[in-house]
Write a protein that holds these residues in place. Sequence first.
Motif: not given
Length: 340
Positions: A125-127, A133-136, A140-141, A254-260
């Motif tokens: 759900g948080d992914m 939220k992005g960015p475009k 990967g999250v 491209y970029t990635f977002r971190h979740l612990t």
Amino acid sequence: MSQKVDVSIAFYGKPYQAIVTIKTLMQYSGQHIDKIYLSRERLQPHDDYVGIFKIIDYFRNDPSVKLVVQYPHYFLGLGVRDHERAKVDTRFRQSIMYQYPLEVSDKKYLVVMHNDMLFYGDMIGDMLKEFEKGPKNLVGVGSIGQCWSCPAGPDWGNKCNSKMFEQYVPTTEEAIALAEAHATPRRDIQLKVIRNGRTHILPECRLNEYCAMIDLEKYRKETLPHGDIGCYGGGWNGVDTATVWSHDMFKRGYTFRHLTLEDYTRHAAFDTTGSGTKANSSSETYWNAERNAEKYINEKFGQIQFSSAVTISYYYDLFKRKSWLGLIHTYGFVKKLIGK
């Protein structure tokens, strides 16, 4: 209604831990999930070939769990390097970890994960919120980086972490000097990767496959067979699974977002070593962890009751495997005779 995703689990033994993975995943994130792809590696550790049939049987009467079981044609492990073959040979490419559902899923996002996770929060759900939220250019999250083994990580040079991997951009010379200054577990291969031209993101930096969500449209555009970047689940002469893919996608823009990870799940919860890796080579570690997971299932979800289909399926599978091995040996023997 929540957007549905598919899930890909690489199954290399650990059936009871895999059952816990699926049960707890569905408990906290089931509202987001459609199909669960379970790729049973051609070789299984400690001769535990019955495991896949235990999982199928356990969920046979659970309509919320839609299992799709894949049987890869080859056992490739972590050492995939043949880029050209992966581009043209579908059976070879789809034997790379996670690649089959990465190619065939009809969802916008696929979640890849290990089969020895214990969930206690809604990570999927948080992914999905992170992708909203992005960015475009977000592809990967999940948990970012193997900082424990990176010379720039908090335990070594303390120049970088999972949330600032985009900001810390050393030169090649600086990265080499940093790696040489710290006796990290994989220093030699880190230096080789850097000297071969992959400096930033650093060699240990990746979208970790413990639990990660990938945008399939972006993945397929850039990755084999349609693109030229090696598949996520391959090694490609990097330090670990997905490190080269993560580096090459980042360099592509491209970029990635971190979740612990630990905010939602625990990896190798039933393995006393805490890593899950030693179980591949240690029979004692493997079976102890499996007994711990079986006990957890019985206590939390009710006593396990497998049907006779487990035994029947196992022996049918055993017959096929032995027949195939016999055919290979016979072919080799005949080839030698002809050669003489």
